[in-house]
Design an enzyme around this catalytic site. Structure first.
Site, PDB file in Angstrom:
ATOM      1  N   ASN A  53     -44.905 -24.787  19.797  1.00 38.43           N
ATOM      2  CA  ASN A  53     -45.083 -24.109  21.081  1.00 38.43           C
ATOM      3  C   ASN A  53     -45.804 -25.063  22.028  1.00 38.43           C
ATOM      4  O   ASN A  53     -46.405 -26.055  21.585  1.00 38.43           O
ATOM      5  CB  ASN A  53     -45.815 -22.770  20.918  1.00 38.43           C
ATOM      6  CG  ASN A  53     -47.272 -22.936  20.503  1.00 38.43           C
ATOM      7  OD1 ASN A  53     -48.043 -23.636  21.154  1.00 38.43           O
ATOM      8  ND2 ASN A  53     -47.655 -22.276  19.406  1.00 38.43           N
TER       9      ASN A  53
ATOM     10  N   HIS B 112     -44.617 -15.383  22.708  1.00 41.62           N
ATOM     11  CA  HIS B 112     -44.642 -14.076  22.051  1.00 41.62           C
ATOM     12  C   HIS B 112     -45.047 -13.028  23.083  1.00 41.62           C
ATOM     13  O   HIS B 112     -45.833 -13.313  24.002  1.00 41.62           O
ATOM     14  CB  HIS B 112     -45.661 -14.029  20.907  1.00 41.62           C
ATOM     15  CG  HIS B 112     -45.178 -14.618  19.626  1.00 41.62           C
ATOM     16  ND1 HIS B 112     -46.012 -15.313  18.768  1.00 41.62           N
ATOM     17  CD2 HIS B 112     -43.965 -14.606  19.026  1.00 41.62           C
ATOM     18  CE1 HIS B 112     -45.323 -15.711  17.701  1.00 41.62           C
ATOM     19  NE2 HIS B 112     -44.087 -15.288  17.841  1.00 41.62           N
TER      20      HIS B 112
ATOM     21  N   ASP C 282     -47.109 -10.627  22.814  1.00 42.45           N
ATOM     22  CA  ASP C 282     -48.537 -10.313  22.847  1.00 42.45           C
ATOM     23  C   ASP C 282     -49.381 -11.381  23.528  1.00 42.45           C
ATOM     24  O   ASP C 282     -50.596 -11.245  23.642  1.00 42.45           O
ATOM     25  CB  ASP C 282     -49.078  -9.996  21.450  1.00 42.45           C
ATOM     26  CG  ASP C 282     -49.086 -11.183  20.495  1.00 42.45           C
ATOM     27  OD1 ASP C 282     -48.683 -12.295  20.892  1.00 42.45           O
ATOM     28  OD2 ASP C 282     -49.499 -10.994  19.337  1.00 42.45           O
TER      29      ASP C 282
ATOM     30  N   ALA D  86     -53.620 -23.823  19.131  1.00 44.25           N
ATOM     31  CA  ALA D  86     -52.404 -23.532  18.368  1.00 44.25           C
ATOM     32  C   ALA D  86     -51.562 -22.458  19.036  1.00 44.25           C
ATOM     33  O   ALA D  86     -50.515 -22.078  18.518  1.00 44.25           O
ATOM     34  CB  ALA D  86     -52.755 -23.108  16.942  1.00 44.25           C
TER      35      ALA D  86
ATOM     36  N   CYS E 148     -53.481 -12.275  18.221  1.00 45.31           N
ATOM     37  CA  CYS E 148     -52.694 -13.040  17.248  1.00 45.31           C
ATOM     38  C   CYS E 148     -53.362 -13.068  15.877  1.00 45.31           C
ATOM     39  O   CYS E 148     -52.676 -13.160  14.848  1.00 45.31           O
ATOM     40  CB  CYS E 148     -52.484 -14.472  17.737  1.00 45.31           C
ATOM     41  SG  CYS E 148     -51.361 -14.659  19.117  1.00 45.31           S
TER      42      CYS E 148
END
Length: 272
Positions: A22, A168, A170, A258, A264
């Site tokens: 990512n 994502h 979230d 990250a 997460c």
């Protein structure tokens, strides 16, 4: 498991940025500090333990992203839908999370083979209506919507993610108690914005600035009227307080390297 809010967490024993899957990981290879990450995770764990019961899963060697338990799968009632990760680097987590869910009495229901799905990172229950919001594009496939609709008697709403920084759901969308919504509109395409505005009244929508979005303010853990978050600006905190929420900041800078933060690092286990 006992009743009440329950969260699954995984200690960051093997956490680090060891590959790039990512945009947040770019430039951060081998840059994390294990002691700082452990301190930040322990502070998050302690703060959440005052709000909910915490279950732990043992970290897997060679799986540096396993502390991001939101991606383990989706839990609704006693059903656990395991993830099928898009990137090979995370697929070793799949059997460990499935074994954990089976051991603790969840019924495991898998989506069709070959369908990428990254769990509660891309599948979020609304807190005001029986509705499941689903992100797709960077990680989860569009077909997840039909697959989950077939498993659960609930409205499903697919939202396409268009900003690679918010890979994502979230990371840019956080349903809150009472039907409130914290979100970053530029992360979605026009159809997605239309779907959101058609279902969540303007009076219940809180749109984030880019500054707050990049601090992962949407990646928050909401338990009742408490919101645990890496960081939120003074103006956002004031808006949330006016809506009746307590904002609890806990720095998680090592995990941002990250591409993850408070939400997460947790998986809600008591969804109904």
């Amino acid at each position: 498991m006992p009743p009440g809010p329950r969260l699954l967490m995984c200690p960051p024993t093997h956490f680090g940025v060891e590959y790039v899957i990512n945009p947040w990981m770019e430039g951060n290879l081998a840059s994390t500090d294990a002691a700082t990450a452990a301190t930040q995770w322990n502070a998050l764990h302690a703060g959440l333990a005052r709000l909910a019961g915490i279950e732990l899963i043992q970290p897997g060697d060679g799986l540096p992203d396993m502390p991001f338990t939101a991606n383990a799968g989706l839990v609704i009632g006693d059903v656990f839908v395991p993830s099928c990760f898009r990137h090979a680097q995370r697929r070793g987590e799949e059997p460990l999370f499935t074994e954990w869910a089976t051991h603790y009495g969840f019924t495991v229901r898998k989506l069709p083979d070959g369908m990428h799905f990254e769990g509660a990172g891309d599948a979020l229950l609304d807190r005001g209506s029986p509705r499941l919001w689903l992100g797709h594009g960077p990680r989860s496939d569009p077909g997840v919507e039909a697959g989950l609709a077939a498993l659960f008697d609930i409205e499903t709403v697919a939202l396409r993610l268009v900003d690679p920084r918010f890979y994502h759901l979230d990371t840019c969308f956080c349903p809150l108690a009472g039907g409130w919504l914290l979100y970053y509109p530029p992360a979605f395409d026009t159809d997605g914005i239309g779907a959101i505005t058609a279902r969540v009244p303007e009076s219940r929508r809180i749109a984030l600035s880019e500054q707050d979005a990049l601090a992962f303010a949407c990646n928050a853990v909401n338990v009742g009227r408490s919101l645990v978050v890496n960081q939120a600006s003074a103006s956002l905190q004031a808006t949330l307080r006016a809506a009746g929420f307590e904002v609890i900041e806990t720095p998680l800078g090592e995990f941002l390297k990250a591409g993850g933060s408070a939400k997460c690092l947790t998986l809600r286990l008591d969804e109904s």
